[in-house]
Every structure is written in structure tokens, then in C-alpha cells.
Design a protein around this motif. Sequence first.
Motif, PDB file in Angstrom:
ATOM      1  N   LEU A 152      14.951 -16.400   7.032  1.00 36.07           N
ATOM      2  CA  LEU A 152      14.698 -16.183   8.452  1.00 36.07           C
ATOM      3  C   LEU A 152      13.545 -15.197   8.607  1.00 36.07           C
ATOM      4  CD1 LEU A 152      18.261 -15.844  10.060  1.00 36.07           C
ATOM      5  CD2 LEU A 152      16.701 -17.778  10.221  1.00 36.07           C
ATOM      6  N   LYS A 153      12.565 -15.565   9.432  1.00 40.08           N
ATOM      7  CA  LYS A 153      11.413 -14.698   9.676  1.00 40.08           C
ATOM      8  C   LYS A 153      11.116 -14.677  11.166  1.00 40.08           C
ATOM      9  CE  LYS A 153       9.103 -16.108   5.370  1.00 40.08           C
ATOM     10  NZ  LYS A 153       7.857 -16.685   4.804  1.00 40.08           N
ATOM     11  N   LYS A 154      10.611 -13.531  11.643  1.00 35.87           N
ATOM     12  CA  LYS A 154      10.141 -13.469  13.029  1.00 35.87           C
ATOM     13  C   LYS A 154       9.074 -14.536  13.233  1.00 35.87           C
ATOM     14  CE  LYS A 154      11.821 -10.308  15.913  1.00 35.87           C
ATOM     15  NZ  LYS A 154      11.143  -9.031  16.085  1.00 35.87           N
ATOM     16  N   ARG A 155       9.222 -15.295  14.327  1.00 38.60           N
ATOM     17  CA  ARG A 155       8.274 -16.381  14.573  1.00 38.60           C
ATOM     18  C   ARG A 155       6.866 -15.860  14.799  1.00 38.60           C
ATOM     19  NH1 ARG A 155      10.926 -18.670  18.227  1.00 38.60           N
ATOM     20  NH2 ARG A 155       9.938 -17.753  20.071  1.00 38.60           N
ATOM     21  N   GLN A 156       6.759 -14.729  15.465  1.00 36.57           N
ATOM     22  CA  GLN A 156       5.435 -14.198  15.791  1.00 36.57           C
ATOM     23  C   GLN A 156       5.347 -12.747  15.369  1.00 36.57           C
ATOM     24  OE1 GLN A 156       4.184 -15.352  19.644  1.00 36.57           O
ATOM     25  NE2 GLN A 156       2.110 -14.586  19.398  1.00 36.57           N
ATOM     26  N   GLY A 157       4.163 -12.365  14.854  1.00 38.37           N
ATOM     27  CA  GLY A 157       3.961 -10.998  14.415  1.00 38.37           C
ATOM     28  C   GLY A 157       4.698 -10.735  13.113  1.00 38.37           C
ATOM     29  N   GLY A 158       5.001  -9.485  12.877  1.00 37.76           N
ATOM     30  CA  GLY A 158       5.685  -9.109  11.643  1.00 37.76           C
ATOM     31  C   GLY A 158       4.696  -8.852  10.525  1.00 37.76           C
ATOM     32  N   SER A 159       5.046  -7.912   9.653  1.00 38.24           N
ATOM     33  CA  SER A 159       4.196  -7.598   8.507  1.00 38.24           C
ATOM     34  C   SER A 159       5.019  -6.881   7.461  1.00 38.24           C
ATOM     35  CB  SER A 159       3.008  -6.711   8.928  1.00 38.24           C
ATOM     36  OG  SER A 159       3.470  -5.471   9.433  1.00 38.24           O
ATOM     37  N   ARG A 160       4.519  -6.910   6.211  1.00 34.41           N
ATOM     38  CA  ARG A 160       5.158  -6.200   5.098  1.00 34.41           C
ATOM     39  C   ARG A 160       6.626  -6.564   4.952  1.00 34.41           C
ATOM     40  NH1 ARG A 160       5.823  -1.233   5.722  1.00 34.41           N
ATOM     41  NH2 ARG A 160       5.711  -0.608   3.539  1.00 34.41           N
ATOM     42  N   SER A 161       6.960  -7.848   5.154  1.00 33.42           N
ATOM     43  CA  SER A 161       8.306  -8.377   4.945  1.00 33.42           C
ATOM     44  C   SER A 161       9.335  -7.791   5.907  1.00 33.42           C
ATOM     45  CB  SER A 161       8.762  -8.136   3.501  1.00 33.42           C
ATOM     46  OG  SER A 161       7.905  -8.801   2.600  1.00 33.42           O
ATOM     47  N   ARG A 162       8.876  -7.193   7.017  1.00 32.78           N
ATOM     48  CA  ARG A 162       9.834  -6.730   8.011  1.00 32.78           C
ATOM     49  C   ARG A 162      10.443  -7.929   8.727  1.00 32.78           C
ATOM     50  NH1 ARG A 162       5.534  -2.390  10.119  1.00 32.78           N
ATOM     51  NH2 ARG A 162       5.930  -0.710   8.657  1.00 32.78           N
ATOM     52  N   ASP A 163      11.707  -7.794   9.133  1.00 34.81           N
ATOM     53  CA  ASP A 163      12.417  -8.863   9.834  1.00 34.81           C
ATOM     54  C   ASP A 163      12.447 -10.150   9.027  1.00 34.81           C
ATOM     55  OD1 ASP A 163      13.094  -7.436  12.242  1.00 34.81           O
ATOM     56  OD2 ASP A 163      10.982  -7.535  12.784  1.00 34.81           O
ATOM     57  N   GLY A 221       7.762  -4.753   0.648  1.00 30.24           N
ATOM     58  CA  GLY A 221       6.839  -5.591   1.394  1.00 30.24           C
ATOM     59  C   GLY A 221       5.381  -5.473   0.998  1.00 30.24           C
ATOM     60  N   ASP A 222       5.052  -4.482   0.167  1.00 31.27           N
ATOM     61  CA  ASP A 222       3.671  -4.302  -0.286  1.00 31.27           C
ATOM     62  C   ASP A 222       3.512  -4.795  -1.717  1.00 31.27           C
ATOM     63  OD1 ASP A 222       2.467  -3.151   1.977  1.00 31.27           O
ATOM     64  OD2 ASP A 222       3.317  -1.188   1.504  1.00 31.27           O
ATOM     65  N   THR A 223       2.300  -5.218  -2.057  1.00 32.57           N
ATOM     66  CA  THR A 223       2.017  -5.610  -3.436  1.00 32.57           C
ATOM     67  C   THR A 223       2.044  -4.373  -4.317  1.00 32.57           C
ATOM     68  OG1 THR A 223       0.659  -7.469  -2.709  1.00 32.57           O
ATOM     69  CG2 THR A 223       0.356  -6.710  -4.963  1.00 32.57           C
ATOM     70  N   TYR A 224       2.920  -4.400  -5.327  1.00 29.81           N
ATOM     71  CA  TYR A 224       3.109  -3.261  -6.213  1.00 29.81           C
ATOM     72  C   TYR A 224       2.360  -3.470  -7.526  1.00 29.81           C
ATOM     73  CZ  TYR A 224       5.774  -0.015  -9.197  1.00 29.81           C
ATOM     74  OH  TYR A 224       6.148   0.963 -10.078  1.00 29.81           O
ATOM     75  N   LYS A 225       2.393  -4.696  -8.016  1.00 29.29           N
ATOM     76  CA  LYS A 225       1.645  -5.078  -9.205  1.00 29.29           C
ATOM     77  C   LYS A 225       1.066  -6.464  -8.959  1.00 29.29           C
ATOM     78  CE  LYS A 225       4.926  -2.635 -12.189  1.00 29.29           C
ATOM     79  NZ  LYS A 225       5.915  -2.757 -13.285  1.00 29.29           N
ATOM     80  N   CYS A 226      -0.137  -6.712  -9.428  1.00 31.64           N
ATOM     81  CA  CYS A 226      -0.719  -8.047  -9.265  1.00 31.64           C
ATOM     82  C   CYS A 226      -1.527  -8.413 -10.500  1.00 31.64           C
ATOM     83  CB  CYS A 226      -1.558  -8.146  -7.990  1.00 31.64           C
ATOM     84  SG  CYS A 226      -2.838  -6.888  -7.798  1.00 31.64           S
ATOM     85  N   PHE A 227      -1.608  -9.705 -10.737  1.00 28.14           N
ATOM     86  CA  PHE A 227      -2.200 -10.232 -11.955  1.00 28.14           C
ATOM     87  C   PHE A 227      -3.112 -11.395 -11.593  1.00 28.14           C
ATOM     88  CE2 PHE A 227       2.092  -8.703 -12.402  1.00 28.14           C
ATOM     89  CZ  PHE A 227       2.011  -7.778 -13.440  1.00 28.14           C
ATOM     90  N   THR A 228      -4.396 -11.227 -11.853  1.00 29.63           N
ATOM     91  CA  THR A 228      -5.342 -12.294 -11.550  1.00 29.63           C
ATOM     92  C   THR A 228      -5.106 -13.490 -12.463  1.00 29.63           C
ATOM     93  OG1 THR A 228      -6.944 -10.548 -11.112  1.00 29.63           O
ATOM     94  CG2 THR A 228      -7.779 -12.798 -11.186  1.00 29.63           C
ATOM     95  N   VAL A 229      -5.074 -14.680 -11.877  1.00 29.44           N
ATOM     96  CA  VAL A 229      -4.907 -15.903 -12.667  1.00 29.44           C
ATOM     97  C   VAL A 229      -5.946 -16.927 -12.221  1.00 29.44           C
ATOM     98  CG1 VAL A 229      -2.432 -15.541 -13.017  1.00 29.44           C
ATOM     99  CG2 VAL A 229      -3.197 -16.859 -11.052  1.00 29.44           C
ATOM    100  N   THR A 274      -4.527  -6.091  -0.841  1.00 25.88           N
ATOM    101  CA  THR A 274      -4.993  -6.193  -2.236  1.00 25.88           C
ATOM    102  C   THR A 274      -6.509  -6.373  -2.313  1.00 25.88           C
ATOM    103  OG1 THR A 274      -4.473  -8.564  -2.209  1.00 25.88           O
ATOM    104  CG2 THR A 274      -2.823  -7.100  -3.147  1.00 25.88           C
ATOM    105  N   THR A 275      -7.209  -6.133  -1.223  1.00 24.09           N
ATOM    106  CA  THR A 275      -8.669  -6.301  -1.216  1.00 24.09           C
ATOM    107  C   THR A 275      -9.345  -5.443  -2.277  1.00 24.09           C
ATOM    108  OG1 THR A 275      -8.776  -6.949   1.122  1.00 24.09           O
ATOM    109  CG2 THR A 275     -10.745  -5.948   0.174  1.00 24.09           C
ATOM    110  N   ALA A 276      -8.945  -4.188  -2.391  1.00 28.52           N
ATOM    111  CA  ALA A 276      -9.553  -3.315  -3.401  1.00 28.52           C
ATOM    112  C   ALA A 276      -9.234  -3.795  -4.808  1.00 28.52           C
ATOM    113  CB  ALA A 276      -9.083  -1.876  -3.208  1.00 28.52           C
TER     114      ALA A 276
END
Length: 339
Positions: A152-163, A221-229, A274-276
Amino acid sequence: MSEKVCIAVTGAGGGVGQSIIKALQWAEYDVVALDSDRLATGLYAADRSYLIPRRSDREFVDKVLEICKAENCRLLFPGLDTELGVLARASTRFISAGVIPIVSSPRVVDISDNKLLTYRTLRDYGVSVPKTVDMSLWESGDGDPLPYPFVLKKRQGGSRSRDVHIIHARRDLDKFVEQGNDASMFIAQEHIDGYEYTCGSVTLNRQCIGVIVMRRTLRDGDTYKCFTVRDEIIEGEVQTLMNALEPFGPCNAQLRVRDGRPYVFEINARCSGTTAARALCGFNEPAMVADYVCHGAMPSFSIKEQALLRYWNELVVSNDSIDALTHNGSLVASKVRRM
């Protein structure tokens, strides 16, 4: 470049805004940081910074435009989702003043902000998307909206896995409603197991120039680790999506893969948190856009497959700097110390 181009970045207190600031500074652009909170960290990471009204304030656009003109900013990068719609609809005012806001059209912003509209649009484009149900049309007597588990996700808005709620059984759905949540404000979406990917892209002149794919691990809700593929199937699907959607500049897609097939469940018509990290992997979205718009240089990139592990870093700011920003509404060359 004989003289640094000045670029304004809003949302300097958030992960997206700070990520944009870093990416532009690494490319040797001059950054003016903007935020409504005097303790927004990114305000003290730029040579010049300003306090601005919140997006809901009627003076928001006027003040941002005034600062951009005073600082001779060529571009404006939004760092907050809530600002995208306002800036998209005010883009002609900025362009008339010689400032180009790096924001997509109101149509694209509206699609990305509404998960039901995202689902319907991507489905019409032929992009694979998880099955999605509008909970405003669901009644408890109609049975279950989707096979369990679903999200279930908020239909509109929302960020960082809230709601965002994973519903494993009917008792979870009943508890969700009993807790006072308005189910009509949500969508139910098919849950797809497996790794989650965040995919950055740059689109200019209605053509997707490039895509970077990163598998990621989330924390709060934030990217903690990421791996380029490097994955031709995922890259191709994202490129197909962006060429159909036609955003302007950076646009982010989030997806999961099942049986070798990517399913896009969210798009963000902006830079990502994750832009940086992507810039460190050879795909600097803000710099590519700035190089093209300001210098006519065709975007180029060379993606490196590597891991990015995030950690907290302290920024020591003098009380005098905070007081100066609070009283003056602006700050030049704050003295900070990174630990």
C-alpha cells in the motif's frame, strides 16, 4: 571554462539537494544554496547561501527568482519534490529572466507525483509495471484488492518510503483501516521480490542520452549502499521509458526485476539522492545538463562498476555563521570544518 557558471540549488537541507551541490562542485561550478531552514546543512557547504520561503508561501517563486537574478545564476536545480510542480508552472518567468530551471513539464511532474497515473502512463507506453489497484474504488466486501503480499502506497506525493505498508494477509489490511488510515488515499501494488534498482537518466531535446543502473540497499527510505551494474535489459527499459515520457534533464526510475524482466514502480522527475554517488561512478547528471545548456557540450560519461557505501560526516559550523544567515537571510563563504 574561463569563468565559473553560477547555479542555484534548492532543498539544501535534504539528501537530493546536497547530492546536487556535491556533483556540481566536483565539476567546478559555482553553487548558490537555498533552503527555508537556517540549519539546513547544505547552506554551509556552498560559498553563498540564502534563506527562502517554503514552497507553500506565495512569495516562494518571487524570492527564488530574485536571488537567481541577483547572483546571475544561469540554472536552477530543484532539490525537493514539493517544489517541482510550482517551478514547472513558473518556468517561463525564470526563462524570461535568463534563468533556466532544470525541471520537466507540468505533465511529466504530475505523472511522477501520482502513482496511479504513473502506473497507467507506463502501462500505455508498454513499460512493465507491477499491477496496481486504486484503493478509492475498493470496498471491503469486494474481496482482496490483490493477491498477498502486496504494497500500500500513498497515491499522490510521499517520499523516502513514508506511508508505505507491506500487507501480508487480510488481517494486516483490516488493521491498516482500523488504525484510522484513509484507504481511498492509497493504491495497492503488486509486491515483487528481489533486488531494488535506482536508475538515473539524462534526457535532452526529448532524447535519452544515457542511463546508469544501481542496485541499492535502503535504510529508513534512503539509499544506504549502492552498487553500479551494467545491465542492457534494465538500461534499455529505462531508455524506452524516458524517450516516451520526454522529461527534461535528470529523471530517476525505481524498479525490481522478476524472471529477468524489470518492473518500474516509481519515477521521480528530478535528480536523486544518489546523484553524488552516480557522479563518483562516472555519471554526473547535473554536470552533464549544465555542460550542455551553458556550454553547448554534448553529454559524455564513462560508468565505472563499483560499490558506494555511505557514512555520516560531521560539518562544524560556527554559531556566528548561523546567526549571520538568520539575521541577514544570506551568507557568504561560511567557515566550516569537516571532521
